[in-house]
Design a protein around this motif. Structure first.
Motif, PDB file in Angstrom:
ATOM      1  N   HIS A  28     -21.952 -36.776  45.571  1.00 32.86           N
ATOM      2  CA  HIS A  28     -22.587 -36.048  44.482  1.00 32.86           C
ATOM      3  C   HIS A  28     -21.633 -35.130  43.705  1.00 32.86           C
ATOM      4  CE1 HIS A  28     -26.348 -37.650  45.758  1.00 32.86           C
ATOM      5  NE2 HIS A  28     -26.420 -36.942  46.870  1.00 32.86           N
ATOM      6  N   ASP A  29     -20.673 -34.514  44.383  1.00 34.73           N
ATOM      7  CA  ASP A  29     -19.829 -33.535  43.691  1.00 34.73           C
ATOM      8  C   ASP A  29     -18.485 -34.113  43.266  1.00 34.73           C
ATOM      9  OD1 ASP A  29     -18.601 -33.764  46.168  1.00 34.73           O
ATOM     10  OD2 ASP A  29     -18.322 -31.600  46.441  1.00 34.73           O
ATOM     11  N   ASN A  30     -18.368 -35.433  43.234  1.00 36.99           N
ATOM     12  CA  ASN A  30     -17.104 -36.054  42.831  1.00 36.99           C
ATOM     13  C   ASN A  30     -17.207 -36.520  41.377  1.00 36.99           C
ATOM     14  OD1 ASN A  30     -14.878 -37.836  42.403  1.00 36.99           O
ATOM     15  ND2 ASN A  30     -14.661 -38.021  44.619  1.00 36.99           N
ATOM     16  N   TRP A  84     -28.429 -29.670  41.954  1.00 35.11           N
ATOM     17  CA  TRP A  84     -27.448 -30.735  41.814  1.00 35.11           C
ATOM     18  C   TRP A  84     -26.180 -30.202  41.160  1.00 35.11           C
ATOM     19  CZ3 TRP A  84     -28.257 -34.941  44.487  1.00 35.11           C
ATOM     20  CH2 TRP A  84     -29.559 -35.308  44.800  1.00 35.11           C
ATOM     21  N   PRO A  85     -25.049 -30.917  41.307  1.00 30.86           N
ATOM     22  CA  PRO A  85     -23.807 -30.472  40.656  1.00 30.86           C
ATOM     23  C   PRO A  85     -23.962 -30.363  39.139  1.00 30.86           C
ATOM     24  CG  PRO A  85     -23.318 -32.111  42.329  1.00 30.86           C
ATOM     25  CD  PRO A  85     -24.827 -32.065  42.204  1.00 30.86           C
ATOM     26  N   ASP A  86     -22.940 -29.798  38.518  1.00 33.71           N
ATOM     27  CA  ASP A  86     -22.998 -29.468  37.092  1.00 33.71           C
ATOM     28  C   ASP A  86     -23.471 -30.648  36.247  1.00 33.71           C
ATOM     29  OD1 ASP A  86     -21.916 -27.133  35.216  1.00 33.71           O
ATOM     30  OD2 ASP A  86     -21.514 -29.063  34.254  1.00 33.71           O
ATOM     31  N   TYR A  89     -21.343 -33.559  34.851  1.00 34.41           N
ATOM     32  CA  TYR A  89     -21.026 -34.739  35.647  1.00 34.41           C
ATOM     33  C   TYR A  89     -21.974 -35.894  35.308  1.00 34.41           C
ATOM     34  CZ  TYR A  89     -18.313 -31.791  38.947  1.00 34.41           C
ATOM     35  OH  TYR A  89     -17.414 -30.953  39.535  1.00 34.41           O
ATOM     36  N   ARG A 246     -12.711 -28.900  47.962  1.00 36.96           N
ATOM     37  CA  ARG A 246     -13.959 -28.379  48.508  1.00 36.96           C
ATOM     38  C   ARG A 246     -13.663 -27.283  49.502  1.00 36.96           C
ATOM     39  NH1 ARG A 246     -15.185 -34.229  49.217  1.00 36.96           N
ATOM     40  NH2 ARG A 246     -16.607 -34.860  47.534  1.00 36.96           N
TER      41      ARG A 246
END
Length: 254
Positions: A28-30, A84-86, A89, A246
């Motif tokens: 999710h954060d990639n 959720w991440p930004d 993305y 991270r």
């Protein structure tokens, strides 16, 4: 179209050239994973997009005119409070298919709690048996999935909670499968599904449950690894990208 552009589109599409549903996994954060998803969606030109990150209510609010305005879309979806991440993305994925019908498969916290209170099949509702939710998992899969949940929560969960955590993941898998099936039935496909690698895996994730409920659909799945380490499970294709910086993911449990 120039030959080079055609070749580039085919390379981006990968196994998406012959399918009804393409499941595009991610960490999710990639941000690199989201760029690949946007490229694949642009090449596929799906009739429908299914997001793990959207509730059905939020997805129903999205219209083509809003997709041209990232800030307005983020506000509409209350993304800042979503966990959720930004949104930067994910926005290119929306923008890659501005005419696609949006579907949400997000499981609310109340629904997740319902699994623990009323059981998996009841929490899912009508059609639970079609997605295998009325039956226990094979013992080896149950054990493996409980171990994954234990690792994901840094060993902080009491062992007696692990079966319920696995059931919540099964609910998420089934909700994604149901949304993808509905999207195909209503639009004729192709359908692109945006979700985490764990739900995208062919062996026991959303594609496996969709195969139970709609065996005639052709489903393909992309998993995305990091730093040369592939995601767990089976996929039709696996790509790789550097992991972002991270902090300690277990710090929250200390």
């Amino acid at each position: 179209m120039r030959l080079a552009a055609i070749v580039a589109a085919l390379l981006l599409a990968g196994p998406a050239a012959a399918q009804d549903v393409i499941v595009l996994g991610e960490v999710h954060d990639n941000p690199a994973h989201h760029r690949v998803q946007a490229q694949r969606v642009a090449a596929l030109r799906p009739k429908a997009l299914v997001f793990e990150m959207l509730t059905p209510d939020h997805a129903a609010r999205v219209s083509p005119d809003l997709i041209g305005d990232a800030d307005a879309l983020a506000d509409l979806l209350d993304w800042a409070n979503s966990g959720w991440p930004d949104f930067s993305y994910y926005y290119p994925i929306f923008a890659a298919a501005p005419d696609a019908v949006m579907y949400g498969a997000g499981v609310s916290r109340d629904a997740a709690r319902g699994v623990m209170e009323t059981g998996l099949a009841t929490a899912f509702g009508a059609g639970a048996a079609e997605y295998g939710l009325d039956a226990p998992l094979p013992d080896d899969q149950q054990t493996a999935r409980e171990a994954l949940q234990a690792r994901a929560h840094c060993g902080a969960l009491p062992p007696e909670m692990l079966p319920s955590m696995v059931d919540v993941q099964r609910l998420r898998d089934a909700s994604l499968a149901r949304a993808a099936r509905q999207a195909f039935d209503q639009t004729g496909g192709p359908v692109a599904v945006i979700t985490g690698n764990g739900h995208a895996r062919m062996d026991w994730g959303m594609p496996a449950l969709l195969a139970l409920a709609a065996p005639d659909l052709v489903v393909r799945a992309l998993g995305q690894g990091e730093d040369g380490i592939p995601p767990g499970g089976s996929f039709d294709e696996v790509t790789d990208a550097p992991a972002p910086e991270r902090g300690d993911p277990c710090a929250v449990f200390n």
